[in-house]
Motif scaffolding. Structure first.
Motif, PDB file in Angstrom:
ATOM      1  N   GLY A 130      51.768   7.245  21.162  1.00 32.65           N
ATOM      2  CA  GLY A 130      52.631   6.463  20.290  1.00 32.65           C
ATOM      3  C   GLY A 130      52.070   6.169  18.912  1.00 32.65           C
ATOM      4  N   VAL A 131      50.831   6.582  18.636  1.00 31.15           N
ATOM      5  CA  VAL A 131      50.215   6.351  17.327  1.00 31.15           C
ATOM      6  C   VAL A 131      50.316   7.637  16.509  1.00 31.15           C
ATOM      7  N   ALA A 132      50.808   7.522  15.282  1.00 28.40           N
ATOM      8  CA  ALA A 132      50.928   8.693  14.412  1.00 28.40           C
ATOM      9  C   ALA A 132      49.547   9.264  14.099  1.00 28.40           C
ATOM     10  N   TYR A 133      49.466  10.565  14.142  1.00 25.98           N
ATOM     11  CA  TYR A 133      48.212  11.273  13.876  1.00 25.98           C
ATOM     12  C   TYR A 133      47.607  10.853  12.539  1.00 25.98           C
ATOM     13  N   GLU A 134      48.415  10.858  11.479  1.00 27.87           N
ATOM     14  CA  GLU A 134      47.914  10.529  10.137  1.00 27.87           C
ATOM     15  C   GLU A 134      47.452   9.075  10.063  1.00 27.87           C
ATOM     16  N   GLN A 135      48.179   8.184  10.741  1.00 23.04           N
ATOM     17  CA  GLN A 135      47.808   6.772  10.736  1.00 23.04           C
ATOM     18  C   GLN A 135      46.480   6.556  11.447  1.00 23.04           C
ATOM     19  N   PHE A 136      46.282   7.267  12.546  1.00 22.06           N
ATOM     20  CA  PHE A 136      45.027   7.155  13.294  1.00 22.06           C
ATOM     21  C   PHE A 136      43.844   7.588  12.429  1.00 22.06           C
ATOM     22  N   ILE A 137      44.010   8.684  11.697  1.00 22.69           N
ATOM     23  CA  ILE A 137      42.927   9.131  10.812  1.00 22.69           C
ATOM     24  C   ILE A 137      42.624   8.067   9.767  1.00 22.69           C
ATOM     25  N   PHE A 138      43.678   7.520   9.167  1.00 24.98           N
ATOM     26  CA  PHE A 138      43.508   6.502   8.124  1.00 24.98           C
ATOM     27  C   PHE A 138      42.817   5.260   8.682  1.00 24.98           C
ATOM     28  N   ASP A 139      43.211   4.821   9.866  1.00 26.95           N
ATOM     29  CA  ASP A 139      42.675   3.584  10.447  1.00 26.95           C
ATOM     30  C   ASP A 139      41.246   3.731  10.957  1.00 26.95           C
ATOM     31  N   THR A 140      40.917   4.924  11.471  1.00 29.56           N
ATOM     32  CA  THR A 140      39.639   5.078  12.174  1.00 29.56           C
ATOM     33  C   THR A 140      38.654   6.015  11.490  1.00 29.56           C
ATOM     34  N   GLY A 141      39.116   6.800  10.532  1.00 29.69           N
ATOM     35  CA  GLY A 141      38.235   7.807   9.940  1.00 29.69           C
ATOM     36  C   GLY A 141      37.899   8.918  10.911  1.00 29.69           C
ATOM     37  N   SER A 142      38.738   9.103  11.923  1.00 30.97           N
ATOM     38  CA  SER A 142      38.505  10.113  12.958  1.00 30.97           C
ATOM     39  C   SER A 142      39.691  11.063  13.020  1.00 30.97           C
ATOM     40  N   VAL A 143      39.403  12.361  13.141  1.00 30.23           N
ATOM     41  CA  VAL A 143      40.444  13.385  13.189  1.00 30.23           C
ATOM     42  C   VAL A 143      40.554  13.922  14.615  1.00 30.23           C
ATOM     43  N   PRO A 144      41.653  13.617  15.309  1.00 32.22           N
ATOM     44  CA  PRO A 144      41.839  14.192  16.652  1.00 32.22           C
ATOM     45  C   PRO A 144      41.885  15.710  16.575  1.00 32.22           C
ATOM     46  N   THR A 145      41.125  16.355  17.429  1.00 38.84           N
ATOM     47  CA  THR A 145      40.922  17.799  17.303  1.00 38.84           C
ATOM     48  C   THR A 145      41.078  18.486  18.654  1.00 38.84           C
ATOM     49  N   ARG A 146      41.977  19.445  18.693  1.00 36.58           N
ATOM     50  CA  ARG A 146      42.201  20.248  19.894  1.00 36.58           C
ATOM     51  C   ARG A 146      41.324  21.494  19.857  1.00 36.58           C
ATOM     52  N   GLU A 147      41.150  22.103  20.991  1.00 34.03           N
ATOM     53  CA  GLU A 147      40.315  23.305  21.091  1.00 34.03           C
ATOM     54  C   GLU A 147      41.176  24.532  20.779  1.00 34.03           C
ATOM     55  N   ASN A 148      41.565  24.656  19.516  1.00 34.30           N
ATOM     56  CA  ASN A 148      42.363  25.822  19.141  1.00 34.30           C
ATOM     57  C   ASN A 148      42.077  26.215  17.691  1.00 34.30           C
ATOM     58  N   LEU A 149      42.605  27.382  17.298  1.00 37.14           N
ATOM     59  CA  LEU A 149      42.354  27.900  15.951  1.00 37.14           C
ATOM     60  C   LEU A 149      42.950  27.009  14.868  1.00 37.14           C
ATOM     61  N   HIS A 150      44.124  26.444  15.140  1.00 37.43           N
ATOM     62  CA  HIS A 150      44.782  25.596  14.153  1.00 37.43           C
ATOM     63  C   HIS A 150      43.872  24.442  13.744  1.00 37.43           C
ATOM     64  N   ASP A 151      43.301  23.769  14.722  1.00 31.30           N
ATOM     65  CA  ASP A 151      42.444  22.625  14.417  1.00 31.30           C
ATOM     66  C   ASP A 151      41.059  23.058  13.937  1.00 31.30           C
ATOM     67  N   PHE A 152      40.632  24.246  14.327  1.00 33.32           N
ATOM     68  CA  PHE A 152      39.394  24.818  13.781  1.00 33.32           C
ATOM     69  C   PHE A 152      39.518  24.968  12.261  1.00 33.32           C
ATOM     70  N   PHE A 153      40.623  25.572  11.796  1.00 35.19           N
ATOM     71  CA  PHE A 153      40.801  25.753  10.362  1.00 35.19           C
ATOM     72  C   PHE A 153      41.053  24.423   9.656  1.00 35.19           C
ATOM     73  N   ASN A 154      41.737  23.511  10.319  1.00 32.92           N
ATOM     74  CA  ASN A 154      41.910  22.181   9.726  1.00 32.92           C
ATOM     75  C   ASN A 154      40.551  21.532   9.475  1.00 32.92           C
ATOM     76  N   GLY A 155      39.668  21.634  10.444  1.00 32.69           N
ATOM     77  CA  GLY A 155      38.329  21.073  10.274  1.00 32.69           C
ATOM     78  C   GLY A 155      37.574  21.727   9.129  1.00 32.69           C
ATOM     79  N   LEU A 156      37.683  23.052   9.027  1.00 27.86           N
ATOM     80  CA  LEU A 156      37.004  23.750   7.931  1.00 27.86           C
ATOM     81  C   LEU A 156      37.560  23.319   6.577  1.00 27.86           C
ATOM     82  N   CYS A 157      38.873  23.063   6.517  1.00 26.59           N
ATOM     83  CA  CYS A 157      39.461  22.604   5.261  1.00 26.59           C
ATOM     84  C   CYS A 157      38.969  21.204   4.906  1.00 26.59           C
TER      85      CYS A 157
END
Length: 236
Positions: free
Chosen positions: A41-68
């Protein structure tokens, strides 16, 4: 991105989970955490803003997001702050508003271009023959840098119609190839009013000289389903 990416790849090869491997990529204003840490129920972007943490799945999409995040930390943080501001103003809706749509589009599919004026004019006019054939030698003076992590993911299995949304603001030539300077410049330029105008122009990236062997043949650009002309009287 290469240095950080190599460190991440080495960590992955050693068996590290993706969030931990991304942490080996160098300094970053956020930390990467398993997707399970994102509460329901918590928006992904809001969670990053509130916690400074990026939820990350074990896939290529999130791999490239991390590299960016590693390559463009200031701009990525700016995008997240703009997303959080929109959520604070409007809440989380079933349909995103124009600013959040544009923020997401930028994050997923944007590219930045530093190029001579003649290339920019041809690109904005979608004069593909001039852009890629007549002016082909000028691409030696250009730099196209991909920002969108979904765009990078698509290029793992490339196909002709992959199209980037190029920010319609030329990267100053004075910045050279200094990606930290590009990041700072981009961070300063990103704003809700700017993004609400959808300031992008399409670019089929495999048409860029040197990006795909098949485009050495001028006939590559005759495919109107990919290299679409600009419609008269419109910006589309």
């Amino acid at each position: 991105m290469a240095g950080g990416g190599e460190a991440v790849a080495q960590a992955l090869a050693g068996g590290a989970p993706l969030p931990q491997a991304l942490g080996a990529g160098g300094p970053c204003p956020v930390r990467f955490v398993p997707q399970a840490e994102l509460p329901a129920g918590v928006a992904y972007e809001q969670f990053i803003f509130d916690t400074g943490s990026v939820p990350t799945r074990e896939n290529l999409h999130d791999f490239f997001n991390g590299l960016c995040w590693l390559r463009f930390p200031l701009a990525k943080q700016r995008l997240n702050r703009l997303q959080a501001a929109q959520i604070a103003a409007d809440g989380v809706r079933d349909v995103r508003g124009p600013v959040r749509d544009a923020l997401t589009l930028f994050d997923e599919n944007a590219a930045l271009l530093q190029a001579p004026d003649a290339l920019w004019t041809a690109l904005l006019e979608r004069d593909w023959q001039r852009l890629f054939i007549s002016l082909r030698p000028l691409w030696a003076q250009a730099r196209l840098v991909l920002f969108g992590h979904a765009l990078l993911e698509k290029l793992v299995r490339p196909y002709k119609s992959i199209t980037a949304h190029v920010l319609r603001e030329p990267v100053p030539a004075s910045l050279g190839s200094d990606m930290a300077a590009w990041d700072a410049w981009l961070c300063e330029h990103l704003s809700a009013p700017l993004l609400a105008t959808k300031p992008f122009t399409p670019l089929p990236v495999l048409g860029v000289p040197g990006w795909w062997a098949a485009n050495d043949d001028p006939a590559f650009y005759a495919d109107a389903a990919v290299f679409r002309p600009k419609r008269a009287g419109t910006g589309a």
